[in-house]
Design a protein around this motif. Structure first.
Motif, PDB file in Angstrom:
ATOM      1  N   ASP A  84     -22.482  -2.805  -1.409  1.00 23.97           N
ATOM      2  CA  ASP A  84     -21.846  -1.488  -1.549  1.00 23.97           C
ATOM      3  C   ASP A  84     -21.798  -0.731  -0.231  1.00 23.97           C
ATOM      4  O   ASP A  84     -21.100   0.271  -0.115  1.00 23.97           O
ATOM      5  CB  ASP A  84     -22.606  -0.642  -2.579  1.00 23.97           C
ATOM      6  CG  ASP A  84     -22.512  -1.215  -3.978  1.00 23.97           C
ATOM      7  OD1 ASP A  84     -21.474  -1.834  -4.295  1.00 23.97           O
ATOM      8  OD2 ASP A  84     -23.472  -1.055  -4.742  1.00 23.97           O
ATOM      9  N   PHE A 102     -20.582  10.560  -2.627  1.00 21.99           N
ATOM     10  CA  PHE A 102     -19.178  10.289  -2.916  1.00 21.99           C
ATOM     11  C   PHE A 102     -18.583   9.418  -1.819  1.00 21.99           C
ATOM     12  O   PHE A 102     -18.932   9.566  -0.647  1.00 21.99           O
ATOM     13  CB  PHE A 102     -18.366  11.592  -2.976  1.00 21.99           C
ATOM     14  CG  PHE A 102     -18.756  12.505  -4.089  1.00 21.99           C
ATOM     15  CD1 PHE A 102     -18.090  12.463  -5.306  1.00 21.99           C
ATOM     16  CD2 PHE A 102     -19.781  13.423  -3.921  1.00 21.99           C
ATOM     17  CE1 PHE A 102     -18.443  13.304  -6.340  1.00 21.99           C
ATOM     18  CE2 PHE A 102     -20.144  14.281  -4.952  1.00 21.99           C
ATOM     19  CZ  PHE A 102     -19.473  14.221  -6.159  1.00 21.99           C
ATOM     20  N   ARG A 103     -17.670   8.529  -2.180  1.00 21.20           N
ATOM     21  CA  ARG A 103     -16.842   7.799  -1.214  1.00 21.20           C
ATOM     22  C   ARG A 103     -15.467   8.452  -1.252  1.00 21.20           C
ATOM     23  O   ARG A 103     -14.892   8.644  -2.331  1.00 21.20           O
ATOM     24  CB  ARG A 103     -16.733   6.325  -1.563  1.00 21.20           C
ATOM     25  CG  ARG A 103     -15.837   5.560  -0.566  1.00 21.20           C
ATOM     26  CD  ARG A 103     -15.760   4.079  -0.844  1.00 21.20           C
ATOM     27  NE  ARG A 103     -17.042   3.459  -0.513  1.00 21.20           N
ATOM     28  CZ  ARG A 103     -17.686   2.618  -1.325  1.00 21.20           C
ATOM     29  NH1 ARG A 103     -17.192   2.296  -2.499  1.00 21.20           N
ATOM     30  NH2 ARG A 103     -18.822   2.089  -0.961  1.00 21.20           N
ATOM     31  N   ARG A 123      -8.901  10.464  -2.874  1.00 21.79           N
ATOM     32  CA  ARG A 123      -9.828  10.571  -4.004  1.00 21.79           C
ATOM     33  C   ARG A 123     -11.251  10.758  -3.503  1.00 21.79           C
ATOM     34  O   ARG A 123     -11.588  10.364  -2.392  1.00 21.79           O
ATOM     35  CB  ARG A 123      -9.785   9.304  -4.867  1.00 21.79           C
ATOM     36  CG  ARG A 123      -8.502   9.072  -5.598  1.00 21.79           C
ATOM     37  CD  ARG A 123      -8.605   7.912  -6.597  1.00 21.79           C
ATOM     38  NE  ARG A 123      -9.625   6.934  -6.326  1.00 21.79           N
ATOM     39  CZ  ARG A 123      -9.421   5.761  -5.738  1.00 21.79           C
ATOM     40  NH1 ARG A 123      -8.203   5.428  -5.336  1.00 21.79           N
ATOM     41  NH2 ARG A 123     -10.416   4.913  -5.546  1.00 21.79           N
ATOM     42  N   SER A 124     -12.065  11.299  -4.369  1.00 23.36           N
ATOM     43  CA  SER A 124     -13.488  11.452  -4.115  1.00 23.36           C
ATOM     44  C   SER A 124     -14.216  10.819  -5.294  1.00 23.36           C
ATOM     45  O   SER A 124     -14.235  11.376  -6.382  1.00 23.36           O
ATOM     46  CB  SER A 124     -13.814  12.946  -3.998  1.00 23.36           C
ATOM     47  OG  SER A 124     -15.173  13.142  -3.811  1.00 23.36           O
ATOM     48  N   ASP A 125     -14.782   9.629  -5.084  1.00 23.27           N
ATOM     49  CA  ASP A 125     -15.417   8.872  -6.166  1.00 23.27           C
ATOM     50  C   ASP A 125     -16.934   9.011  -6.092  1.00 23.27           C
ATOM     51  O   ASP A 125     -17.541   8.668  -5.065  1.00 23.27           O
ATOM     52  CB  ASP A 125     -15.045   7.393  -6.079  1.00 23.27           C
ATOM     53  CG  ASP A 125     -13.545   7.166  -6.243  1.00 23.27           C
ATOM     54  OD1 ASP A 125     -12.944   7.833  -7.100  1.00 23.27           O
ATOM     55  OD2 ASP A 125     -12.986   6.325  -5.510  1.00 23.27           O
ATOM     56  N   LEU A 126     -17.535   9.492  -7.183  1.00 20.14           N
ATOM     57  CA  LEU A 126     -18.984   9.604  -7.261  1.00 20.14           C
ATOM     58  C   LEU A 126     -19.593   8.209  -7.362  1.00 20.14           C
ATOM     59  O   LEU A 126     -19.251   7.440  -8.263  1.00 20.14           O
ATOM     60  CB  LEU A 126     -19.397  10.442  -8.475  1.00 20.14           C
ATOM     61  CG  LEU A 126     -20.904  10.587  -8.707  1.00 20.14           C
ATOM     62  CD1 LEU A 126     -21.572  11.339  -7.564  1.00 20.14           C
ATOM     63  CD2 LEU A 126     -21.150  11.300 -10.039  1.00 20.14           C
ATOM     64  N   LEU A 127     -20.502   7.888  -6.417  1.00 19.42           N
ATOM     65  CA  LEU A 127     -21.158   6.587  -6.418  1.00 19.42           C
ATOM     66  C   LEU A 127     -22.563   6.652  -7.011  1.00 19.42           C
ATOM     67  O   LEU A 127     -22.981   5.740  -7.701  1.00 19.42           O
ATOM     68  CB  LEU A 127     -21.248   6.029  -4.988  1.00 19.42           C
ATOM     69  CG  LEU A 127     -19.933   5.832  -4.249  1.00 19.42           C
ATOM     70  CD1 LEU A 127     -20.190   5.306  -2.845  1.00 19.42           C
ATOM     71  CD2 LEU A 127     -19.012   4.895  -5.017  1.00 19.42           C
ATOM     72  N   TYR A 167     -17.753   9.165   3.707  1.00 26.49           N
ATOM     73  CA  TYR A 167     -18.634   9.490   2.595  1.00 26.49           C
ATOM     74  C   TYR A 167     -18.993  10.968   2.633  1.00 26.49           C
ATOM     75  O   TYR A 167     -18.839  11.627   3.664  1.00 26.49           O
ATOM     76  CB  TYR A 167     -19.913   8.655   2.660  1.00 26.49           C
ATOM     77  CG  TYR A 167     -19.664   7.184   2.468  1.00 26.49           C
ATOM     78  CD1 TYR A 167     -19.762   6.612   1.207  1.00 26.49           C
ATOM     79  CD2 TYR A 167     -19.310   6.368   3.535  1.00 26.49           C
ATOM     80  CE1 TYR A 167     -19.519   5.258   1.017  1.00 26.49           C
ATOM     81  CE2 TYR A 167     -19.067   5.020   3.354  1.00 26.49           C
ATOM     82  CZ  TYR A 167     -19.172   4.473   2.101  1.00 26.49           C
ATOM     83  OH  TYR A 167     -18.920   3.140   1.914  1.00 26.49           O
ATOM     84  N   GLN A 219     -11.575   8.173  -0.277  1.00 26.35           N
ATOM     85  CA  GLN A 219     -10.531   7.240   0.143  1.00 26.35           C
ATOM     86  C   GLN A 219      -9.262   7.497  -0.651  1.00 26.35           C
ATOM     87  O   GLN A 219      -9.320   7.870  -1.821  1.00 26.35           O
ATOM     88  CB  GLN A 219     -10.976   5.789  -0.015  1.00 26.35           C
ATOM     89  CG  GLN A 219     -11.321   5.381  -1.434  1.00 26.35           C
ATOM     90  CD  GLN A 219     -11.867   3.965  -1.509  1.00 26.35           C
ATOM     91  OE1 GLN A 219     -12.214   3.367  -0.499  1.00 26.35           O
ATOM     92  NE2 GLN A 219     -11.949   3.423  -2.696  1.00 26.35           N
ATOM     93  N   GLU A 269     -25.771  14.072  -4.568  1.00 26.31           N
ATOM     94  CA  GLU A 269     -24.688  13.212  -5.052  1.00 26.31           C
ATOM     95  C   GLU A 269     -24.017  12.553  -3.857  1.00 26.31           C
ATOM     96  O   GLU A 269     -23.821  13.193  -2.821  1.00 26.31           O
ATOM     97  CB  GLU A 269     -23.658  14.026  -5.823  1.00 26.31           C
ATOM     98  CG  GLU A 269     -24.204  14.655  -7.082  1.00 26.31           C
ATOM     99  CD  GLU A 269     -23.227  15.602  -7.739  1.00 26.31           C
ATOM    100  OE1 GLU A 269     -23.181  15.598  -8.975  1.00 26.31           O
ATOM    101  OE2 GLU A 269     -22.515  16.331  -7.020  1.00 26.31           O
TER     102      GLU A 269
END
Length: 118
Positions: A56, A26-27, A32-36, A62, A29, A24
């Motif tokens: 992107d 993630f970014r 937050r930790s957003d799954l890309l 990351y 920022q 997986e």
């Protein structure tokens, strides 16, 4: 190699590529930790193409999370519960938009190693 982010996984306990490892991306920022993306390694332990590329592929922090506990259980390795290593997070920075970043992971049920590859 063009700009982007790639990865592969090698099972050093068996001396072969680690096929079927879920990775997986993630970014991180603003707290937050957003799954890309979520991908699975192929028979060569590699991903089909880049995890991140094109528009992107931007500088930032990351994290790749390698689900190695599931991999080892899937090939019949008996792990303690909880497993010593189950999910391996690798946090790294991308600073150059025009560079290639390759993050390989060498794994065993009891340890791992990573580095910035080519």
């Amino acid at each position: 190699m063009s700009a982007g982010l790639t990865s592969h996984v090698l099972d050093i306990s068996s001396g072969r590529p680690a096929s079927g490892v879920r990775i997986e991306l993630f970014r991180l920022q603003d707290g937050r930790s957003d799954l890309l993306r979520s991908e699975v390694t192929n028979a060569d332990g590699r991903l089909q193409g880049s995890m991140l590329s094109g528009d992107d592929f931007i500088p930032g922090i990351y994290e790749l999370v390698f689900h190695i506990g599931d991999y080892f259980r899937g090939i019949g390795i008996e792990l303690a519960e909880p497993a010593f290593l189950d999910q391996v997070p690798v946090r790294f920075g991308i600073s150059a938009k025009d560079a290639h970043y390759h993050v390989p992971l060498l794994i065993a049920p009891w340890g791992y190693n990573t580095y910035r590859g080519s």
